[in-house]
Design a protein around this motif. Structure first.
Motif, mmCIF file in Angstrom:
data_model
loop_
_atom_site.group_PDB
_atom_site.id
_atom_site.type_symbol
_atom_site.label_atom_id
_atom_site.label_comp_id
_atom_site.label_asym_id
_atom_site.label_seq_id
_atom_site.Cartn_x
_atom_site.Cartn_y
_atom_site.Cartn_z
ATOM 1 N N SER A 215 0.829 -1.201 0.000
ATOM 2 C CA SER A 215 0.000 0.000 0.000
ATOM 3 C C SER A 215 0.866 1.255 0.000
ATOM 4 O O SER A 215 0.598 2.210 -0.738
ATOM 5 N N GLU A 216 1.909 1.228 0.818
ATOM 6 C CA GLU A 216 2.809 2.377 0.919
ATOM 7 C C GLU A 216 3.489 2.682 -0.414
ATOM 8 O O GLU A 216 3.655 3.843 -0.798
ATOM 9 N N LEU A 217 3.871 1.641 -1.142
ATOM 10 C CA LEU A 217 4.590 1.822 -2.408
ATOM 11 C C LEU A 217 3.654 1.828 -3.615
ATOM 12 O O LEU A 217 4.118 1.913 -4.753
ATOM 13 N N GLU A 218 2.345 1.769 -3.358
ATOM 14 C CA GLU A 218 1.335 1.790 -4.425
ATOM 15 C C GLU A 218 1.574 0.676 -5.446
ATOM 16 O O GLU A 218 1.593 0.893 -6.658
ATOM 17 N N ILE A 219 1.753 -0.516 -4.913
ATOM 18 C CA ILE A 219 1.924 -1.720 -5.738
ATOM 19 C C ILE A 219 0.624 -2.508 -5.679
ATOM 20 O O ILE A 219 0.178 -2.896 -4.596
ATOM 21 N N TYR A 220 0.032 -2.746 -6.839
ATOM 22 C CA TYR A 220 -1.300 -3.340 -6.862
ATOM 23 C C TYR A 220 -1.305 -4.671 -7.625
ATOM 24 O O TYR A 220 -0.600 -4.851 -8.609
#
Length: 249
Positions: A215-220
């Motif tokens: 979530s912190e690194l915006e990895i989806y």
């Protein structure tokens, strides 16, 4: 001849170089590199996927069915002679759960089995069970070497849970000619430069600490099948015509 069986969930993510470089230091607090990836090392994986002349296996797979299976021949080095060890794998996915059955053979045994129908001899009960499954698949699916896919991998295991595994694949290369493991890695890049395919492999729930980092690194989470994406790219090729002048896809 040796057998292994795997059963797990898999989730996939595509990372940029920036996301990858930010993620790795955070992972090291909770995970260790596997034994082949110490001191920043990577290893290569080489695969030949088998399919029908009409690509029925991959067509079925990308339709997102409840059940699907693929047969592939895998090696962790470029074979240099007929006695080198390779792995024949039958990978099944049932409602999102991956079950992989594989047996190690010499390159000659594998080619004789796949190309000539000569089954390897084994006195081991479990080995024969896997060979039975592969034999049944071959008897009911007229498959041939369809595509080569090779890539570079780095892998990590959870410090507190060895069943939690992450792999990072890059330089994912494919080709539809010269479909032999001995020929090495060359072809077209199907992922893109400075990108990584991260696969989460786990038996149960994903750790909370990991979801927070994502979530912190915006990895989806995304959907990316190496063979599936290669096939779709192959179908978009305007030159995709066979010798009879018919469209392949």
């Amino acid at each position: 001849m040796a057998i292994k069986s795997f059963k797990r969930y898999e989730k996939k993510y595509i990372l940029s170089q920036k996301q990858y470089e930010a993620l790795i230091p955070k992972l090291l607090e909770y995970m260790n590199p596997d034994k082949y990836c110490k001191s920043g090392n990577t290893y290569n994986i080489y695969n030949i996927y088998y399919d029908t002349k009409n690509s029925d296996v991959i067509r079925h797979s990308i339709s997102k069915p409840f059940y699907k299976e693929k047969l592939r021949l895998r090696s962790y080095k470029i074979p240099s002679n007929s006695e080198d060890i390779v792995f024949l794998e039958l990978k099944k996915k049932i409602n999102g759960i991956v079950n992989k059955r594989r047996v190690s053979l010499t390159l000659k045994e594998a080619y004789d089995f796949l190309n000539l129908g000569i089954r390897p001899l084994s006195n081991d009960y479990i080995n024969n069970q896997v060979l039975n499954e592969i034999q049944y698949y071959l008897d009911n699916n007229k498959v041939y070497p369809a595509v080569y896919i090779g890539y570079t991998r780095k892998a990590y295991f959870g410090k507190d849970d060895n069943n939690f595994r992450l792999t990072f694949d890059s330089n994912i290369i494919s080709r539809r000619n010269d479909l032999n493991l001995e020929s090495g890695i060359f072809g077209e890049d199907i992922l893109g430069e400075n990108k990584y395919l991260m696969e989460v492999k786990i038996l149960g729930a994903i750790p909370v600490w990991f979801t927070k980092i994502l979530s912190e690194l915006e990895i989806y989470n995304t959907h990316f099948s190496k063979y599936g994406n290669e096939f779709m790219s192959h179908c978009l090729n305007k030159q995709n015509i066979n010798l009879r002048g018919e469209k392949v896809c």
